[in-house]
Design an enzyme around this catalytic site. Structure first.
Site, PDB file in Angstrom:
ATOM      1  N   ASN A   1      -1.374   7.590  -7.364  1.00  0.00           N
ATOM      2  CA  ASN A   1      -1.623   9.025  -7.482  1.00  0.00           C
ATOM      3  C   ASN A   1      -0.865   9.626  -8.652  1.00  0.00           C
ATOM      4  O   ASN A   1      -1.423  10.400  -9.437  1.00  0.00           O
ATOM      5  CB  ASN A   1      -1.199   9.737  -6.187  1.00  0.00           C
ATOM      6  CG  ASN A   1      -2.318   9.756  -5.174  1.00  0.00           C
ATOM      7  OD1 ASN A   1      -3.237  10.546  -5.285  1.00  0.00           O
ATOM      8  ND2 ASN A   1      -2.257   8.847  -4.210  1.00  0.00           N
TER       9      ASN A   1
ATOM     10  N   SER B   1       0.843  -1.208   0.000  1.00  0.00           N
ATOM     11  CA  SER B   1       0.000   0.000   0.000  1.00  0.00           C
ATOM     12  C   SER B   1       0.872   1.250   0.000  1.00  0.00           C
ATOM     13  O   SER B   1       0.543   2.259  -0.620  1.00  0.00           O
ATOM     14  CB  SER B   1      -0.930  -0.004   1.213  1.00  0.00           C
ATOM     15  OG  SER B   1      -0.194   0.189   2.398  1.00  0.00           O
TER      16      SER B   1
ATOM     17  N   ARG C   1       0.222   3.533  -3.179  1.00  0.00           N
ATOM     18  CA  ARG C   1      -0.459   4.817  -2.972  1.00  0.00           C
ATOM     19  C   ARG C   1       0.221   5.909  -3.795  1.00  0.00           C
ATOM     20  O   ARG C   1      -0.415   6.648  -4.538  1.00  0.00           O
ATOM     21  CB  ARG C   1      -0.418   5.183  -1.492  1.00  0.00           C
ATOM     22  CG  ARG C   1      -1.046   6.540  -1.185  1.00  0.00           C
ATOM     23  CD  ARG C   1      -0.998   6.851   0.286  1.00  0.00           C
ATOM     24  NE  ARG C   1      -1.713   5.857   1.072  1.00  0.00           N
ATOM     25  CZ  ARG C   1      -1.144   4.936   1.797  1.00  0.00           C
ATOM     26  NH1 ARG C   1       0.168   4.870   1.851  1.00  0.00           N
ATOM     27  NH2 ARG C   1      -1.854   4.073   2.463  1.00  0.00           N
TER      28      ARG C   1
END
Lengths: 156, 277
Positions: free
Chosen positions: B209, B201, B205
């Site tokens: 993005n 994660s 992440r």
């Protein structure tokens, strides 16, 4: 979205960059920051000290001023007192001198009066004798009546 | 462009999402492949960041700082404060805090590559014979997972260093549910899942993005490229300019925020490695 050896390369680069930062970037800047913090702390402490010093100095200056004024007052009072005393003394001295002069003059006058009286007495006596001589020349022998004349003289 | 005719929209997107590699990738995982563009830009920006900061550090003054020094000091104090609040071992902080600084500055710079016009560097690359070029290293899953894996290694290192290997093993099998022997496999499985989830994660992440942001820049660029002399295409062009401006402005927030989040999670994970369950 394919996984490949880039991952490991990136991993290694990550640690190398972190090590480099730890070695050459972090410590000098942290040191500068800490030094500046202590400098600022010193400066603030110095400013505080200066402020309290100023207060002390002001208090001391006020004290000195007050003391100076007091001693000036004291001096002036002393001078006035002394002046008054000198004046008093001078006045007393003058009075004393005047009194002494008067006493001396009175004494002299008395002596002079005494002497004048005596001279007068002698002259009166001579005058009386001369008068009596004139009167008695014909009847009285001067030598014979000397005792009587002296007695008369003393009585004057 | 490899092709002579003007590319279609999908050709354009696919072309822009293709990495410059040393050889063709076979399958989903191929450990013999390198993304040369990702490596070039991430290493280049990393070196730029650390050398500029090192140069500044070597002449840092404890007197009145210049503007640049003050700016770097603001970042460093921010990182130092966060590190102090999250990692409670001063000895670990000696490495972890500079690492967090590196992570923040480096990722910020890599994200900021997104703000360069999306076609500028690829066109320059084509001029020198590079057919593919992706300029945002953090939009490459390999880069972000590489960094999150590095954080995982750090966590394992500090777990062993702080707790001792025996105690750490004990914790792996007895937390979070308890010390009963029947629970050991479950505990261990949970711990493994936790480590994997954290790492994946963490990397995903940032990648998600930046990848999405890059993709939207490409779509906006397609709007601009629609200009063909007609009124409708003119409106699209104007829309492209407006959307590009808005998205770029918004992206300033995203690149900073993502760099900050990655740094904070790095600190949090390393801090967790210091805590006993």
């Amino acid at each position: 979205m394919n996984l490949n050896a880039t991952l490991f390369a990136q991993l290694v680069v990550f640690f190398i960059l972190a090590w480099f930062t730890m070695k050459f970037v972090w410590p000098p800047i942290m040191k500068a920051l800490d030094e500046r913090a202590s400098k600022i702390a010193d400066g603030l402490a110095a400013a505080d000290k200066a402020k309290s010093d100023l207060v002390l100095a002001e208090r001391r200056a006020t004290d000195e001023l007050r003391k100076a004024r007091e001693s000036a007052n004291e001096l002036r009072a002393g001078a006035e007192r002394q002046g008054a005393q000198i004046l008093e003394e001078a006045r007393a001295e003058a009075a004393r001198i005047v009194a002494a002069a008067r006493t001396a003059a009175e004494g002299e006058a008395e002596v002079a009066a005494q002497r004048a009286k005596e001279v007068l007495r002698d002259q009166v006596a001579l005058l009386a004798v001369a008068g009596a001589e004139q009167i008695l020349r014909k009847e009285i022998d001067a030598a014979k009546h000397a005792d009587l004349l002296n007695q008369l003289k003393a009585e004057l | 462009m490899a092709t002579e005719h003007a590319p279609t929209a999908s050709e354009y997107i696919v072309h822009h999402l293709t990495f410059l590699t040393n050889k063709k990738q076979e399958g989903l995982v191929d450990w013999s492949v390198f993304h040369l563009d990702t490596l070039f830009f991430s290493v280049g920006l990393g070196l730029l960041a650390v050398f500029v900061m090192a140069r500044l550090a070597s002449r840092a003054t404890s007197g009145v700082p210049g503007r640049f020094q003050a700016a770097v000091e603001i970042v460093i104090e921010m990182v130092a404060d966060q590190a102090k609040g999250i990692v409670h071992s001063p000895e670990s902080r000696q490495f972890v805090a500079p690492l967090a600084l590196t992570v923040f500055v480096w990722i910020f710079l890599m994200n900021a590559m997104d703000l360069i016009p999306v076609d500028l560097l690829p066109l320059m690359g084509q001029a020198v014979g590079l057919h593919y070029l992706r300029v945002v290293p953090t939009a490459d899953l390999n880069a972000t997972l590489g960094m999150s894996s590095a954080v995982l290694l750090l966590c394992l290192y500090y777990s062993v260093k702080i707790k001792g290997f025996g105690h750490w093993m004990h914790e792996l099998f007895t937390a979070p549910f308890g010390a009963h022997p029947l629970l050991w496999p479950i505990n261990f499985a949970m711990q493994l899942i936790e480590f994997v989830a954290k790492t994946v994660s963490h990397g995903m992440r940032l990648f998600g993005n930046m990848y999405a942001g890059e993709l939207i820049f490409m779509l906006i660029a397609l709007m601009g490229a629609a200009w063909a002399g007609t009124f409708g295409s003119g409106l699209l062009w104007i829309g492209g300019v407006i959307a590009g401006a808005i998205w770029a402005i918004f992206h300033i927030l995203i690149i900073t925020l993502q760099a900050f989040i990655f740094m904070m999670l790095t600190l949090v994970y390393v801090g967790q490695a210091h805590d006993s369950h």
